[in-house]
Design an enzyme around this catalytic site. Structure first.
Site, PDB file in Angstrom:
ATOM      1  N   GLU A   1       2.705   4.775  -4.185  1.00 28.87           N
ATOM      2  CA  GLU A   1       2.765   5.646  -5.384  1.00 28.87           C
ATOM      3  C   GLU A   1       4.121   6.318  -5.508  1.00 28.87           C
ATOM      4  O   GLU A   1       4.501   6.579  -6.670  1.00 28.87           O
ATOM      5  CB  GLU A   1       1.648   6.690  -5.306  1.00 28.87           C
ATOM      6  CG  GLU A   1       0.259   6.097  -5.375  1.00 28.87           C
ATOM      7  CD  GLU A   1      -0.139   5.315  -4.117  1.00 28.87           C
ATOM      8  OE1 GLU A   1       0.277   5.721  -3.015  1.00 28.87           O
ATOM      9  OE2 GLU A   1      -0.848   4.311  -4.248  1.00 28.87           O
TER      10      GLU A   1
ATOM     11  N   ASP B   1       0.840  -1.198   0.000  1.00 24.24           N
ATOM     12  CA  ASP B   1       0.000   0.000   0.000  1.00 24.24           C
ATOM     13  C   ASP B   1       0.879   1.254   0.000  1.00 24.24           C
ATOM     14  O   ASP B   1       2.091   1.176   0.201  1.00 24.24           O
ATOM     15  CB  ASP B   1      -0.892  -0.036   1.257  1.00 24.24           C
ATOM     16  CG  ASP B   1      -1.944   1.047   1.243  1.00 24.24           C
ATOM     17  OD1 ASP B   1      -2.283   1.531   0.148  1.00 24.24           O
ATOM     18  OD2 ASP B   1      -2.433   1.425   2.330  1.00 24.24           O
TER      19      ASP B   1
ATOM     20  N   ASP C   1      -8.744   4.109  -2.102  1.00 24.60           N
ATOM     21  CA  ASP C   1      -9.753   4.584  -1.150  1.00 24.60           C
ATOM     22  C   ASP C   1     -10.985   5.153  -1.853  1.00 24.60           C
ATOM     23  O   ASP C   1     -10.957   6.270  -2.366  1.00 24.60           O
ATOM     24  CB  ASP C   1      -9.139   5.658  -0.243  1.00 24.60           C
ATOM     25  CG  ASP C   1      -7.974   5.086   0.556  1.00 24.60           C
ATOM     26  OD1 ASP C   1      -7.796   3.856   0.535  1.00 24.60           O
ATOM     27  OD2 ASP C   1      -7.257   5.871   1.186  1.00 24.60           O
TER      28      ASP C   1
HETATM   29  C1  GLC Z   1      -4.552   3.646   2.765  1.00 23.96           C
HETATM   30  C2  GLC Z   1      -5.127   2.450   2.043  1.00 23.96           C
HETATM   31  C3  GLC Z   1      -6.181   1.799   2.890  1.00 23.96           C
HETATM   32  C4  GLC Z   1      -5.595   1.419   4.227  1.00 23.96           C
HETATM   33  C5  GLC Z   1      -5.025   2.665   4.923  1.00 23.96           C
HETATM   34  C6  GLC Z   1      -4.313   2.325   6.214  1.00 23.96           C
HETATM   35  O1  GLC Z   1      -5.510   4.646   2.884  1.00 23.96           O
HETATM   36  O2  GLC Z   1      -5.602   2.776   0.767  1.00 23.96           O
HETATM   37  O3  GLC Z   1      -6.689   0.665   2.234  1.00 23.96           O
HETATM   38  O4  GLC Z   1      -6.561   0.844   5.026  1.00 23.96           O
HETATM   39  O5  GLC Z   1      -4.087   3.273   4.044  1.00 23.96           O
HETATM   40  O6  GLC Z   1      -3.276   1.452   6.034  1.00 23.96           O
END
Ligand code: GLC
Length: 765
Positions: free
Chosen positions: A390, A387, A465
C-alpha cells in the site's frame, strides 16, 4: 449543520478549441473537456489555472478522432459527440445529456473549491443505484454510504474503510439510464452517497486539480466495456492459476511444503499451486532464501513441478535497512528509494524491521526491481505474490507511510499525498518487467494486495486479511462483485478466513463458495489452526474434495469465461443486475451471483442453516444437482444440508465439462462433455476457446474457437461442431477426430465428444 467555506470558479472568461478538446477559462481556474470517444469524455479542472499534465497510470486509451461539435451560446457552451451532449454553463456547472436531449447526469453546484480540495456534487434520484468503487465493504448498492480511496493496510482485520485498493469508479444505474464516473486521481478521493444533502451525492479530491471521466452507455455492461477500454483488459492468466491454490503464513521449511503437497495427492484433492509466505526468506530480506529451512529451494521447486505444482512466492516492497545487504546497498548507491524533500531516505518498519521503500514511479527502479527476479525465475518460481504494497508501514499509527515523502514519477515529482494509491500498482509494473525479461514467452502470474484502477492489466487481486467469521465470508460476495464491476475480474478472498480459526462448518461453506470465485486460494495466518482441507474431519474433507474437483471439471467453462473477460472486460463473478437490469428484485442482491453467463451460485453464508431462499430471475432454471426444471421470476426455498451448495443453470445454456484431474493439464483431455440445458424448441450454440494455456502465443492468434450448435429439425436433434478458428501450430478440439454420443438425462442433454487423437505436443515453459 456543517457550514463549509468554499468558492466557485466564477464565470467563463474565454474558451478555445484544441484537438479533441475544449479549454474554458473561468475567473478562477481552467477547465478542459476532452473527447475520448463518443461515449466517454475526460473532464479536468485546475483551480490554479494551469494543468498538471501528469500522465495517467490507469488510462491506456488515447483520444480517438471523433466528430465533436462546439457551440457557444449566450449563457453556456455546448459540446456534442454523436452520443452525448455536454452543456457547460457560464457558472461552471456541467450537465450531461444523451443526444436526444435527455438529462443523464446533472450538476448540483459546479466545482466547489475548498482549501485543499475540489468537490463535485451531482443530483441523485431515489431510483438510482450506485455500484463499483472497487474493494469496499458493505452492500452491492453503495447508496447511503461514504467511502474514501486511500490504500492502506488493515492489520486489525476489521472491515473498515479505506482498504488496500483504490478504484475511484462509480456507476449510477437505474433501468432507464446509467453512467459512470471515474476519478483518475491517486490522492485521497472521497465519495459521499450518504444523502446528508437530500437528492445529491459528491466526489472530491485532495488536490487543486480534479480529473474525471464521464462514461455513458445504454447499460452497465457497456459502461464496463468503456471503462476497460479506457484502462485496459485483464491479461489471460496461465491456466494453472485457475486451479486451487494453497497458502499459509507460513509453511516454514522444505519438509513442510513437501508434506502439504504430498498430502493433496495422497488424499486425492486437486491442487495446482503452493505459496511460500515470508518465512522462506533470510530474515525477511526480499530476494533471498533462508538457507537453513530452504537449503535446496531449486530442488524443492523442481520436485514439486514434477508432481504438478507451481510455486508462488511472496515479495514485499520494504527493503531491510541493513548495510551488509546488497539490495539495500544498491538502492542507496543508485538513489532508488523514496525520500523526503530534504534528500533523506524514508525508513519505515515492516517484517524485516527498519526498511526503505523503492520509488516504483521511476523507470530505473522498475527495471532494477524486475531484474532482481532473475534468480527466482531461474530456479523455477512460477508466480509472484506482491504484498504489503500500500505500502504498509507498521511503525505508524495508521500503518501508512508519511504523506510527505516524494515520488519522482518521471519528472513529475509529488508527495505520497498525491501518489499513495499508485504504489502497489507501480510495484506490479516492476514485477511484470521481471517476467518480461526472464520469462518472455510465459504468461505472467502476479497476485497483488494493493492496486489502482487499471490493475487488471498487471495482476490478480485478493482482498487482504479477512477473518474466519461468517460475516467476513458474507462480506466477500458484494465486495468481489463490485471489484469485478470495477474492471478486476481475477479476484478472490482468503478462503477459510485468514485470521482466527474456522469451524468445520464455516470452512466447508467457504470452500464451496470459493470454487465459484475467479481466484481460488486457501490462506491462513500464523498462530491460527492449520486450515488445509483435511484438517476439519472426514465430512469436511469429503466436501472439499468434491467441490474442488468440481472446479476442475468446470475448467473449460471457467477458462472460457476468463477468455471472454479478457476481451470484453466484463466480470466473471457478476451481480444479477448485470444480466437482469429490468428486474428490481435483483438491484441489491448481496448473497447470490452469476458465475459467468450461465451459472447461478447461492452460497450458504450463515451457520446452522438447513434452508435458504434463492431468487431465480425470469426464465427457467435447472437445479445443477437434480436437473429439476424450475420456473424463475420468484424466490424459492432450498434445502441446504452441509454437503450442498445451491447452484442453478440458466435454461438454454451449454456447460462444457471434463474429467477432474490432480492439477490443470495433468492429462490430455480426451473427452469433453457438453451439458445442454434443454428446451425442445430452442437452438443452442456455445463457442469454446482453447489455447496452450501457458504461453503468449495466443496473442499471435494461436488459439482455436469451436462453435457447438444444436438444433431440432423435424423432431430430430442435429448437432454440429463448427470450427470458427483453427489453431495453427497445436490442435484444439476442432482439429481432432472425434466421435459423438448423445445422452438424455431428464431435461438435460449430454453430448459426449470423445477425442480420438492425442494433442500433438504439450509444451512446458
Ligand atoms: C499480510 C498479508 C498476509 C500474509 C502476511 C505475512 O498480512 O496480507 O496474506 O500472510 O502479511 O506475509
Amino acid at each position: 449543520m456543517n457550514i463549509k467555506k468554499y468558492q466557485l470558479p466564477g464565470s467563463i472568461v474565454e474558451n478555445k478549441v484544441e484537438e479533441h478538446s475544449v479549454i474554458i477559462k473561468f475567473n478562477k481556474g481552467v477547465l478542459k473537456i476532452q473527447c475520448i470517444n463518443s461515449n466517454c469524455l475526460h473532464v479536468t479542472y485546475n483551480k490554479k489555472g494551469e494543468f498538471l499534465n501528469i500522465p495517467s497510470f490507469a488510462v491506456v486509451k488515447k483520444p480517438k478522432s471523433v466528430d465533436m461539435e462546439i457551440e457557444e451560446l449566450s449563457d453556456n457552451i455546448v459540446i456534442k459527440t454523436d452520443k452525448l451532449k455536454v452543456v457547460v454553463e457560464k457558472n461552471g456547472k456541467i450537465n450531461f445529456y444523451d443526444i436526444k436531449g435527455n438529462l443523464i447526469c446533472e450538476d448540483d453546484n459546479g466545482f466547489i473549491l475548498e482549501q485543499d480540495k475540489i468537490e463535485c456534487r451531482r443530483i441523485i434520484n431515489k431510483c438510482d443505484h450506485i455500484y463499483g468503487l472497487g474493494e469496499k465493504s458493505g452492500y452491492l448498492d453503495k447508496k447511503g454510504e461514504k467511502y474514501l480511496m486511500w490504500n492502506k493496510d488493515n492489520p486489525t482485520r476489521i472491515h473498515t474503510d479505506p482498504l488496500y485498493k483504490s478504484i475511484p469508479l462509480m456507476f449510477s444505474f437505474n433501468p432507464d439510464k446509467c453512467y459512470g464516473i471515474f476519478v483518475d486521481k491517486t490522492c485521497k478521493v472521497w465519495f459521499d452517497f450518504s444523502e446528508e444533502i437530500e437528492g445529491s451525492y459528491s466526489f472530491a479530491v485532495d488536490d487543486f486539480e480534479m480529473d474525471f471521466y464521464f462514461i455513458y452507455g445504454s447499460d452497465l455492461k457497456q459502461l464496463i466495456h468503456e471503462f476497460t477500454n479506457l484502462t485496459g483488459k485483464m491479461y489471460l492468466p496461465p491456466k494453472w492459476a485457475l486451479g486451487y491454490q494453497q497458502c499459509r503464513w507460513s509453511y516454514k521449511s522444505e519438509q513442510e511444503v513437501k508434506e502439504i503437497a504430498n498430502n493433496f495427492r495422497k488424499k486425492n484433492i486437486p491442487c495446482d499451486v503452493i505459496y511460500l509466505d515470508i518465512d522462506y526468506m533470510n530474515e525477511y530480506r526480499v530476494f533471498t532464501w533462508d538457507d537453513y529451512s530452504f537449503p535446496e529451494s531449486e530442488k524443492m521447486i523442481n520436485d514439486l513441478k514434477e508432481k504438478g505444482y507451481q510455486v508462488v512466492i511472496i515479495i514485499d516492497p520494504g527493503v531491510k535497512a541493513d548495510p551488509e545487504y546488497n539490495i539495500y546497498r544498491e538502492g542507496l548507491d543508485r538513489d532508488l528509494f523514496c525520500k523526503y524533500i530534504t534528500g533523506d531516505i524514508y525508513h519505515g518498519e515492516v517484517w524485516p524491521g527498519k526498511a526503505a521503500f523503492p520509488d516504483f514511479t521511476k523507470k530505473e527502479v522498475r527495471q532494477w526491481w524486475g531484474e532482481k527476479h532473475k534468480d527466482l525465475f531461474k530456479i523455477g518460481v512460477a508466480g509472484i505474490w506482491n504484498d504489503m504494497n500500500e505500502p504498509s508501514d507498521l511503525s505508524t499509527d495508521d500503518k501508512t507511510v508519511s504523506e510527505d515523502i516524494i515520488m519522482e514519477n518521471e519528472g513529475n515529482p509529488r508527495t505520497f499525498r498525491h501518489y499513495n494509491n499508485s504504489y502497489g500498482f507501480n510495484m506490479c509494473r516492476a514485477t511484470l518487467e521481471g517476467f518480461n525479461l526472464f520469462k518472455p514467452q510465459t504468461r505472467p502470474f502476479i497476485l497483488s494486495r494493493s492496486t489502482y484502477a487499471g490493475g487488471q492489466r498487471l495482476s490478480a487481486a485478493w482482498t487482504g486479511d479477512n477473518s474466519s467469521t461468517w460475516e467476513h465470508m458474507a462480506l466477500a460476495v458484494p465486495k468481489l462483485m463490485n471489484i469485478g464491476l470495477s474492471g478486476i475480474s481475477f479476484a478472490g478472498v482468503d478462503v477459510g478466513g485468514f485470521g482466527g480459526n474456522a469451524t468445520p462448518e464455516l470452512f466447508a461453506r467457504w470452500m464451496q463458495f470459493g470454487v465459484f470465485t475467479p481466484f481460488f486460494r486457501g490462506h491462513s495466518a500464523r498462530k491460527t489452526k492449520f486450515h488445509e482441507p483435511w484438517k476439519f474431519g472426514k465430512e469436511v474433507e469429503d466436501i472439499c474434495r468434491k467441490y474442488i474437483k468440481l472446479r476442475y471439471q468446470l475448467l473449460p467453462y471457467n477458462y472460457n469465461e476468463f477468455f471472454k473477460s479478457s476481451t470484453d472486460g466484463l466480470p466473471i463473478m457478476r451481480p444479477l443486475v448485470l444480466e437482469y437490469p429490468e428486474d428490481e428484485s435483483v438491484h441489491n442482491i448481496n448473497d447470490q451471483y452469476l458465475y459467468g453467463e450461465s451459472i447461478m451460485v447461492a452460497p450458504v453464508l450463515k451457520p446452522s442453516i438447513c434452508k435458504r431462499k434463492v431468487y431465480l430471475p425470469e426464465g427457467h432454471w435447472y437445479d445443477f444437482w437434480t436437473d429439476e426444471r424450475i420456473r424463475g421470476g420468484k424466490y424459492i426455498l432450498v434445502d441446504t444440508p452441509l454437503y450442498k451448495l445451491p447452484v442453478y443453470i440458466k435454461e438454454n445454456s451449454i456447460i462444457p465439462m471434463i474429467e477432474d484431474m490432480n492439477y490443470v493439464d495433468e492429462k490430455d483431455v480426451d473427452c469433453l462433455r457438453l451439458h445442454i440445458y434443454f428446451d425442445q424448441n430452442q437452438k443452442y450454440s456455445y463457442t469454446l476457446y482453447e489455447d496452450d494455456g501457458i504461453s503468449k502465443e495466443y496473442l499471435k492468434e494461436q488459439y482455436s474457437l469451436t462453435k457447438f450448435e444444436l438444433k431440432m429439425i423435424e423432431n430430430k436433434i442435429v448437432f454440429q461442431i463448427i470450427p470458427e478458428k483453427k489453431i495453427i501450430k497445436r490442435t484444439g478440439i476442432n482439429t481432432r477426430l472425434h466421435c459423438i454420443l448423445l445422452k438424455r438425462r431428464s431435461s438435460r442433454l449430454i453430448v459426449v465428444i470423445k477425442l480420438l487423437i492425442k494433442l500433438i505436443k504439450k509444451i512446458k515453459l
